[in-house]
Enzyme design. Structure first.
Site, mmCIF file in Angstrom:
data_model
loop_
_atom_site.group_PDB
_atom_site.id
_atom_site.type_symbol
_atom_site.label_atom_id
_atom_site.label_comp_id
_atom_site.label_asym_id
_atom_site.label_seq_id
_atom_site.Cartn_x
_atom_site.Cartn_y
_atom_site.Cartn_z
ATOM 1 N N THR A 1 -57.617 27.508 65.423
ATOM 2 C CA THR A 1 -56.158 27.318 65.448
ATOM 3 C C THR A 1 -55.460 28.189 66.493
ATOM 4 O OG1 THR A 1 -55.929 28.979 63.702
ATOM 5 C CG2 THR A 1 -56.016 26.671 63.022
ATOM 6 N N ASP A 2 -56.083 29.334 66.842
ATOM 7 C CA ASP A 2 -55.355 30.305 67.675
ATOM 8 C C ASP A 2 -54.864 29.722 68.997
ATOM 9 O OD1 ASP A 2 -56.008 31.985 65.633
ATOM 10 O OD2 ASP A 2 -57.410 33.221 66.767
ATOM 11 N N THR B 1 -62.616 28.308 62.861
ATOM 12 C CA THR B 1 -62.866 28.505 61.432
ATOM 13 C C THR B 1 -63.239 27.200 60.742
ATOM 14 O OG1 THR B 1 -61.276 30.287 61.469
ATOM 15 C CG2 THR B 1 -61.812 29.409 59.322
ATOM 16 N N LYS C 1 -48.600 27.524 67.500
ATOM 17 C CA LYS C 1 -48.993 28.321 66.332
ATOM 18 C C LYS C 1 -47.961 29.433 66.177
ATOM 19 C CE LYS C 1 -52.685 30.827 64.081
ATOM 20 N NZ LYS C 1 -54.097 31.092 63.906
#
Ligand code: ASP
Length: 461
Positions: free
Chosen positions: A183-184, A107, A262
């Site tokens: 980020t995942d 993102t 995360k």
């Protein structure tokens, strides 16, 4: 895209636009049975349904209006979005540190093309300077887009490719590295880079964003600013993740690459150091240390790589009633290493025992971690734990399951010798196993502002 295009719209939604003679990018007021909405009609994804007209409201948020509720659409004009950020030349200042931003995707590197769902990268230094001019106050920035993938598509080849790019840039004189990443799976890549980059003279800072930069609540710019500060000026020469600490934008936390995870699917403060405290916090250009034990920036330290990886490894997340065929199929399909995330102190059910024994006897390396994430594997407490160790399963201390998975692939890239694999797996190379878990690692640092403030007041060194 032409003003007259109604791209992406079909069926009932397209008929509504045609009936009111309006188009995509039209600046409109729509009267519905639920009230009035003003904004810009956005293109639709080609795979989206035909029951909604999507509007970007003046607040910046997008809503979908069900076609059956639309009573009237009035168009005042049109505002076609320009995906390209105006490029400004990034200024060079000889006294500022040189930072290289390596892009892998996610993102942070994207603004969305609503029609196709495609990602439009905003990534050249010029574009970034146009979008986040503060970066020029911090450093001289160079960017290199290594990949453009969402992080679920990251593979061990991306890990080793990124490690090699880091070496190239550091050998060329970079004073710090920032890596933009989805980020995942950022915590997997942070762990992989922690093992693959054995030593570094400069900070290596991973950064991402939970909300894309076209949204008012985006964390992209602030994360980038904090990560760039860290890369340019911090003394911490390790692989770190730099992301929002609390849910609001007070500060970012710097997490060690092998202890970070995360933990929330949508909060901006999604990353947490597990079983330890973060290394530091960053805000407004200030880096406040929380830990003392970290590797220091030192221009004399050579950047050494060790990018081997055997990808015949897997994680098995145990659940009640798991059947032995899960383990058998991994063995029969040629997997050489399995990390189990077991219950409590490190357990699985009895029906798995024969398959685990068969796997270990046939040379598969199995390590136990805990689903609780916090705490150590402790297989001496119950007989059942001892039985599982008898089968050949090795307790993995307090390594996080994902970190143990990445490490096992890295270790198996070096050796398949049973004793050597166990020895390497249980040797901490990059802080992935700690001698004890600080109480602070569990009770605070969960993003709550008052606890954090109280905690920091008591740190003196
Ligand atoms: N799905 C995205 C990714 O991990 C989410 C993000 O970038 O935060 O690539």
């Amino acid at each position: 895209m032409s003003k007259k295009s109604n791209s992406g719209y079909k069926g009932a939604a397209l008929s509504v636009l045609k009936n009111f003679d309006v188009n995509v990018w039209g600046d409109v007021r729509i009267t519905t049975s639920d009230g009035e909405f003003s904004g810009i009609i956005l293109p639709r994804s080609e795979i989206a349904d035909d029951r909604h007209v999507v509007l970007k409201l003046t607040t910046g948020y997008n809503i979908g209006l069900e076609v059956g509720t639309i009573e009237e659409i009035e168009e005042h004009g049109s505002k076609e979005a320009h995906y390209k950020i105006p490029e400004k030349e990034f200024p060079f200042d000889p006294v500022k540190p040189n930072v290289v931003l390596l892009g892998t995707g996610g993102t942070i590197a994207s603004r969305l093309d609503y029609r196709s769902g495609a990602v439009i990268p905003a990534f050249s230094p010029g574009e970034l300077y146009g979008a986040v001019p503060e970066l020029a106050d911090i450093c001289n920035l160079k960017t290199d887009k290594l990949y453009g993938v969402f992080s679920e598509n990251i593979t061990p080849e991306h890990w080793s490719g990124t490690a090699e790019a880091i070496k190239r840039e550091v050998d060329n004189g970079a004073d710090g590295i920032v890596i933009g990443h989805g980020t995942d799976t950022m915590h997997y890549t942070a762990a992989a880079l922690s093992f693959m980059v054995k030593s570094t003279p400069v900070p290596i800072v991973m950064v991402g964003s939970q909300r894309s930069s076209d949204r008012p609540s985006s964390d992209a710019a602030l994360n980038l600013i904090n990560a760039t500060w860290t890369a340019a000026y911090s003394d911490i020469a390790e692989v770190m993740v730099c992301m929002f600490g609390p849910t609001s934008d007070e500060y970012a936390l710097l997490h060690r690459g092998t202890r970070v995870r995360k933990m929330h699917s949508s909060y901006r403060s999604t990353f947490r150091t597990i079983g330890d405290t973060p290394i530091a916090r960053v805000s407004g250009g200030e880096i406040n240390l929380i830990k003392k034990d970290y590797r220091r920036r030192n221009p004399e330290t050579p950047l050494e790589l060790d990018t081997v990886f055997d990808d015949r490894v897997s994680i098995v997340y145990y659940y009640p009633n798991m059947q032995p065929d899960i383990i058998d199929s991994l063995v029969d399909n040629g997997y050489k290493g399995i990390v189990i995330a077991g219950t409590g102190l490190g357990h699985v059910n009895k029906p798995l025992y024969p398959s685990l024994k068969r796997a270990c006897d046939s040379g598969v390396h199995i390590f136990m971690t805990v689903e609780t994430l916090w705490g150590y594997v402790q297989m001496y407490v119950y007989d059942t734990g001892r039985d599982i160790m008898e089968l050949g399963v090795v307790p993995g201390a307090n390594m996080l399951p994902e970190v143990a998975y990445v490490k096992l692939g890295w270790v198996l890239g070096h050796t398949h010798d049973r004793e050597k694999v166990a020895e390497m797996m249980l040797t901490p190379y990059a802080g992935e196993i700690t001698e004890r878990e600080t109480i602070d690692g569990y009770l605070i640092m969960q993003g709550g502002l008052p606890e954090m403030e109280k905690f920091l007041k008591n740190i003196h060194f």
